[in-house]
Scaffold this motif. Structure first.
Motif, short mmCIF file in Angstrom:
data_model
loop_
_atom_site.label_atom_id
_atom_site.label_comp_id
_atom_site.label_asym_id
_atom_site.label_seq_id
_atom_site.Cartn_x
_atom_site.Cartn_y
_atom_site.Cartn_z
N ASP A 75 0.82 -1.21 0.00
CA ASP A 75 0.00 0.00 0.00
C ASP A 75 0.86 1.27 0.00
O ASP A 75 2.10 1.20 0.08
N ASP A 76 0.20 2.41 -0.10
CA ASP A 76 0.92 3.68 -0.21
C ASP A 76 1.81 3.95 0.99
O ASP A 76 2.91 4.50 0.85
N ARG A 77 1.35 3.59 2.17
CA ARG A 77 2.14 3.80 3.37
C ARG A 77 3.42 2.98 3.32
O ARG A 77 4.51 3.47 3.67
N ALA A 78 3.31 1.73 2.89
CA ALA A 78 4.49 0.88 2.78
C ALA A 78 5.44 1.40 1.70
O ALA A 78 6.66 1.34 1.87
N VAL A 79 4.89 1.90 0.60
CA VAL A 79 5.72 2.49 -0.46
C VAL A 79 6.54 3.64 0.11
O VAL A 79 7.74 3.77 -0.14
N ALA A 80 5.88 4.51 0.89
CA ALA A 80 6.59 5.64 1.50
C ALA A 80 7.68 5.15 2.44
O ALA A 80 8.79 5.72 2.48
N ASN A 81 7.41 4.08 3.19
CA ASN A 81 8.40 3.54 4.11
C ASN A 81 9.60 2.96 3.36
O ASN A 81 10.75 3.11 3.79
N VAL A 82 9.33 2.28 2.24
CA VAL A 82 10.41 1.71 1.43
C VAL A 82 11.28 2.83 0.87
O VAL A 82 12.52 2.77 0.92
N CYS A 83 10.65 3.86 0.34
CA CYS A 83 11.41 4.99 -0.21
C CYS A 83 12.24 5.67 0.86
O CYS A 83 13.38 6.10 0.62
N SER A 84 11.69 5.77 2.08
CA SER A 84 12.43 6.35 3.19
C SER A 84 13.65 5.50 3.55
O SER A 84 14.74 6.03 3.82
N LEU A 85 13.46 4.18 3.55
CA LEU A 85 14.59 3.29 3.83
C LEU A 85 15.68 3.43 2.77
O LEU A 85 16.88 3.48 3.09
N ILE A 86 15.28 3.49 1.50
CA ILE A 86 16.25 3.65 0.42
C ILE A 86 17.05 4.93 0.63
O ILE A 86 18.29 4.95 0.53
N ALA A 87 16.36 6.03 0.92
CA ALA A 87 17.04 7.31 1.12
C ALA A 87 17.99 7.26 2.32
O ALA A 87 19.12 7.77 2.25
N THR A 88 17.55 6.63 3.40
CA THR A 88 18.37 6.54 4.61
C THR A 88 19.63 5.72 4.36
O THR A 88 20.75 6.12 4.73
N TYR A 89 19.47 4.56 3.74
CA TYR A 89 20.63 3.71 3.46
C TYR A 89 21.56 4.37 2.45
O TYR A 89 22.79 4.24 2.54
N HIS A 90 20.98 5.08 1.49
CA HIS A 90 21.81 5.76 0.50
C HIS A 90 22.68 6.84 1.15
O HIS A 90 23.84 7.03 0.78
N GLN A 91 22.13 7.52 2.14
CA GLN A 91 22.91 8.53 2.88
C GLN A 91 24.09 7.90 3.61
O GLN A 91 25.09 8.57 3.88
N ARG A 92 23.98 6.61 3.90
CA ARG A 92 25.07 5.88 4.56
C ARG A 92 26.08 5.33 3.56
O ARG A 92 27.03 4.63 3.95
N GLY A 93 25.87 5.58 2.29
CA GLY A 93 26.81 5.13 1.27
C GLY A 93 26.41 3.89 0.51
O GLY A 93 27.20 3.36 -0.28
N VAL A 94 25.19 3.40 0.72
CA VAL A 94 24.71 2.21 0.01
C VAL A 94 24.13 2.62 -1.35
O VAL A 94 23.39 3.61 -1.44
N SER A 95 24.48 1.88 -2.39
CA SER A 95 23.93 2.12 -3.72
C SER A 95 22.75 1.19 -3.97
O SER A 95 22.64 0.12 -3.34
N PHE A 96 21.88 1.59 -4.89
CA PHE A 96 20.67 0.82 -5.18
C PHE A 96 20.50 0.62 -6.68
O PHE A 96 20.76 1.52 -7.48
N LEU A 97 20.05 -0.58 -7.01
CA LEU A 97 19.64 -0.91 -8.36
C LEU A 97 18.19 -1.36 -8.27
O LEU A 97 17.88 -2.37 -7.63
N LEU A 98 17.30 -0.57 -8.86
CA LEU A 98 15.86 -0.79 -8.71
C LEU A 98 15.26 -1.20 -10.05
O LEU A 98 15.63 -0.68 -11.10
N SER A 99 14.31 -2.10 -9.98
CA SER A 99 13.53 -2.49 -11.16
C SER A 99 12.07 -2.25 -10.85
O SER A 99 11.58 -2.67 -9.81
N SER A 100 11.38 -1.55 -11.74
CA SER A 100 9.95 -1.32 -11.50
C SER A 100 9.25 -0.85 -12.75
O SER A 100 9.81 -0.09 -13.55
#
Length: 211
Positions: free
Chosen positions: A159-184
């Motif tokens: 749901d939309d709330r979970a989508v927002a939580n996932v995006c927040s996690l991605i942003a938080t981990y990225h700030q720590r230096g983690v890179s992401f490869l996303l498929s959607s």
């Protein structure tokens, strides 16, 4: 950060995907493609789950088949449509993967609360909805101390709330230096994520597109 050399994956002699030379810099990257184009196959190859021709290097130091353990400790993958033994629970899966990935203290609790799975995580997987399965897969994708996290269709069935939580996690981990490869199939440009590059799979190869 990630370099793919002379990659080719074929089934029964038919080429699914061929990538002669692809270099991915640190950041958040998006791969698009139609169903059956080879996105999940490519992700599975990078994750070390699927044998392929060619070489896949992380930071010019770890090659997926030559340095399999240190490579896999640094590369995580969350599947689009995960299949787990029905008698196991999210607790079982997360405990096992967390131990294997040497998850830092407190990480599991933080992830299960962020993705809101505590209510059901000790129930058998066979009782889960598609959204519950997806959230479990996403928790597994963030465990440990990865340098690259691949999320295959991370926004579907939640749901939309979970989508927002996932995006927040991605942003938080990225700030720590983690890179992401996303498929959607869904447009990440409609989220608050800042994409560094975008690619499309067409004609059995990767083509860069405007981010």
């Amino acid at each position: 950060m990630l370099q793919v050399k002379n990659y080719r994956k074929a089934y029964h002699g038919r080429t699914i995907l061929q990538v002669p030379d692809w270099q991915l810099l640190p950041g958040i990257h998006w791969i698009r493609g139609s169903n059956g184009s080879g996105k999940s196959t490519f992700f599975r190859s990078i994750a070390g789950m699927l044998p392929c021709q060619g070489e896949i290097w992380l930071n010019n130091q770890y090659e997926v088949s030559r340095h399999s353990v240190p490579y896999r400790m640094r590369v995580n993958y969350a599947e689009a449509e995960p299949l787990y033994p029905e008698y196991l629970s999210a607790f079982d899966l997360i405990s096992f993967v967390g131990k294997a990935k040497q998850s830092p203290a407190g990480q599991v609790d933080s992830l299960i609360d962020t993705l809101e799975i505590r209510e059901f995580w000790k129930q058998p997987v066979g009782t889960y909805s598609s959204g519950m399965l997806k959230k479990t897969s996403l928790v597994l994708g963030f465990l440990g101390q990865p340098e690259l996290i691949m999320l295959d269709e991370p926004l579907i069935t939640i749901d939309d709330r979970a989508v927002a939580n996932v995006c927040s996690l991605i942003a938080t981990y990225h700030q720590r230096g983690v890179s992401f490869l996303l498929s959607s199939h869904q447009d990440f440009r409609l989220t608050e994520l800042a994409l560094d590059s975008s690619y499309r799979i067409q004609n059995h190869t990767l083509v860069e597109t405007p981010a």
